[in-house]
Design an enzyme around this catalytic site. Structure first.
Site, PDB file in Angstrom:
ATOM      1  N   GLY A 194      24.292  14.364  10.503  1.00  0.00           N
ATOM      2  CA  GLY A 194      24.843  15.389   9.605  1.00  0.00           C
ATOM      3  C   GLY A 194      25.915  16.214  10.279  1.00  0.00           C
ATOM      4  O   GLY A 194      26.392  15.860  11.358  1.00  0.00           O
ATOM      5  N   ASN A 195      26.285  17.315   9.653  1.00  0.00           N
ATOM      6  CA  ASN A 195      27.265  18.222  10.258  1.00  0.00           C
ATOM      7  C   ASN A 195      26.883  19.654   9.917  1.00  0.00           C
ATOM      8  O   ASN A 195      25.889  19.893   9.229  1.00  0.00           O
ATOM      9  CB  ASN A 195      28.678  17.881   9.782  1.00  0.00           C
ATOM     10  CG  ASN A 195      28.832  18.069   8.295  1.00  0.00           C
ATOM     11  OD1 ASN A 195      28.818  19.177   7.786  1.00  0.00           O
ATOM     12  ND2 ASN A 195      28.948  16.964   7.567  1.00  0.00           N
ATOM     13  N   ARG A 196      27.680  20.620  10.380  1.00  0.00           N
ATOM     14  CA  ARG A 196      27.239  22.023  10.314  1.00  0.00           C
ATOM     15  C   ARG A 196      27.782  22.791   9.117  1.00  0.00           C
ATOM     16  O   ARG A 196      27.713  24.014   9.091  1.00  0.00           O
ATOM     17  CB  ARG A 196      27.670  22.735  11.590  1.00  0.00           C
ATOM     18  CG  ARG A 196      26.945  22.184  12.779  1.00  0.00           C
ATOM     19  CD  ARG A 196      27.273  22.971  14.017  1.00  0.00           C
ATOM     20  NE  ARG A 196      26.914  22.172  15.175  1.00  0.00           N
ATOM     21  CZ  ARG A 196      27.530  22.218  16.329  1.00  0.00           C
ATOM     22  NH1 ARG A 196      28.532  23.046  16.492  1.00  0.00           N
ATOM     23  NH2 ARG A 196      27.135  21.457  17.320  1.00  0.00           N
ATOM     24  N   SER A 197      28.358  22.122   8.140  1.00  0.00           N
ATOM     25  CA  SER A 197      28.923  22.865   7.006  1.00  0.00           C
ATOM     26  C   SER A 197      27.803  23.567   6.231  1.00  0.00           C
ATOM     27  O   SER A 197      26.796  22.956   5.881  1.00  0.00           O
ATOM     28  CB  SER A 197      29.663  21.895   6.094  1.00  0.00           C
ATOM     29  OG  SER A 197      30.118  22.591   4.970  1.00  0.00           O
TER      30      SER A 197
END
Ligand code: CTP
Length: 397
Positions: free
Chosen positions: A199-202
């Site tokens: 995933g990512n941190r958005s």
């Protein structure tokens, strides 16, 4: 605030406004004091609270409050209060002050579904909107009793973001009634196995601000949200997805209706080629995991941008870049805008403690010819306003 059971949520709203450094004066209606008493408001706001014009007459309170305020937020607004505002009645401090107000006014209704849908209420709401007062639609959900439907007060965090839209770079003449705005937000997650993702941190906060702004300006707003843990933005329908493929399908389904698509989501470019059906276990003490083979996800923005202009909505992309130098930000941003066929693109610097999860943002709004607007550090609602300012001409044509 008006006299509805949802008045309890306004205590948290007051706290939120104070925490972000605002000076807040509470003006209750008499009936709202049936739900939350004036001692609660006085303790929380640190100021005397009255419903009457005839208290402290020497200070002419309604004139002072109306002239000095930067923003009026009326939450909750009951059917009765909306009717009084629509007809210009002035029989207490709140209604007198609103008639004096020289600043933007945000009305956040809350009532039973039948009262909200009643033609009398709808006509009164229309009257207020025609006068430039921003009335957002209530949330759909659980109401006072066991009933459920449109009429619920949005959560305090959502009202706070809507209020920021009317303060940071507010566009008083923008009217998006009749327009449909589709926004994607958050960060997609790609499964490795049933319990692990890439995933990512958005956080989704920027998309939430864009959706809130669209709703405040009157658009029918839909957000396609990837893994966002925030209360629904005011007046918006939220469609939850997890992965890039799910987001691509949801965009396809919603696109036909949209006048604008804002691709604010951080979409994973790659996904594991063969996610495991069961949890990957360490089978021995010296277990070494197999490398994860990845494959490309579709580029949602580029796919829409490749359509003929007449067959697609106005298209806005985002480019989050870990650069420190503006020339490089412009180069990357314009490169993506051209390659993906977007009409506008917001290029913003990201990195450690910058943008992801924060309440503020900065960036460049780019068009095919270069910089349309340079947005210095502001709230995410402020950046949303800059984006709609850039789009307004194309949106009204
Ligand atoms: N985007 C998309 N589909 C993808 C990847 C990105 O629609 N598979 C959209 C994003 O929502 C954003 C824009 O494209 O509006 C730019 O995204 P970004 O991640 O910055 O660009 P990439 O094309 O992924 O380029 P790179 O990761 O190489 O910087």
């Amino acid at each position: 605030m008006g006299g509805g059971i949802a008045a309890y949520k306004s205590c948290e709203l007051l706290r939120r406004f104070q925490a972000s450094g605002h000076d807040v004066t509470v003006i209750p209606t008499k009936s709202s004091l049936e739900f939350i008493g004036s001692s609660t408001w006085e303790a929380l706001s640190g100021k005397p609270v009255t419903t009457e014009v005839f208290d402290s007459v020497h200070e002419v309170p309604h004139v002072k409050l109306g002239q000095e305020a930067d923003l009026f937020v009326i939450a909750p607004a009951t059917a009765n209060l909306i009717a009084k505002l629509a007809h210009g009645l002035a029989d207490d401090l709140l209604t007198n002050s609103v008639l004096m107000a020289q600043c933007p006014i945000l009305v956040v209704p809350a009532m039973h579904t039948e009262m909200w849908l009643n033609p009398a209420t709808q006509a009164n709401v229309q009257t207020l909107r025609d006068r430039g007062i921003r009335v957002v639609d209530p949330d759909v959900g659980r109401l006072t009793g066991p009933d459920s439907g449109p009429g619920r007060l949005p959560e305090p965090q959502a009202i706070e973001i809507a209020a920021q839209v009317l303060v940071d770079g507010y566009l008083p003449d923008l009217d998006l009634h009749g327009k449909r705005v589709l926004v994607t937000g958050g960060g997609t997650r790609e499964s490795i196995d049933p319990v692990r993702d890439i995933g990512n941190r958005s956080s989704g906060k920027q998309a939430w601000a864009i959706a809130s702004a669209a709703s405040v300006y009157g658009a029918k707003t839909t957000v396609i949200a990837a893994n966002v843990e925030l209360p629904s933005p005011v007046g918006s329908t939220v469609i939850n997805v997890k992965s890039a493929l799910e987001m691509a399908d949801a965009v396809d389904e919603q696109l036909g209706e949209a006048d604008v698509l804002v691709m604010c989501a951080a979409v994973a470019d790659f996904r594991p080629k063969a996610p495991a059906d069961v949890k990957i276990k360490k089978t021995s003490d010296d277990f070494v995991p197999a490398p994860i083979e990845l494959e490309r996800n579709p580029d949602i923005l580029a796919a829409v941008g490749a359509r003929p202009e007449a067959d697609r909505p106005l298209l806005v992309g985002f480019a989050a870049e870990t650069v420190t130098d503006e020339a490089q930000l412009i180069e990357y941003g314009l490169g993506k805008l051209t390659k993906k066929g977007a009409d506008f693109l917001v290029a913003n610097p990201v990195g450690k403690d910058q943008t992801f999860g924060e309440d503020s943002n900065s960036g460049l709004v780019l068009g095919p010819e270069g910089i349309v607007d340079r947005v210095e550090k502001t709230s995410k609602a402020g950046l949303a306003n800059a984006l709609f300012a850039a789009c307004r001409e194309k949106l009204s044509s």
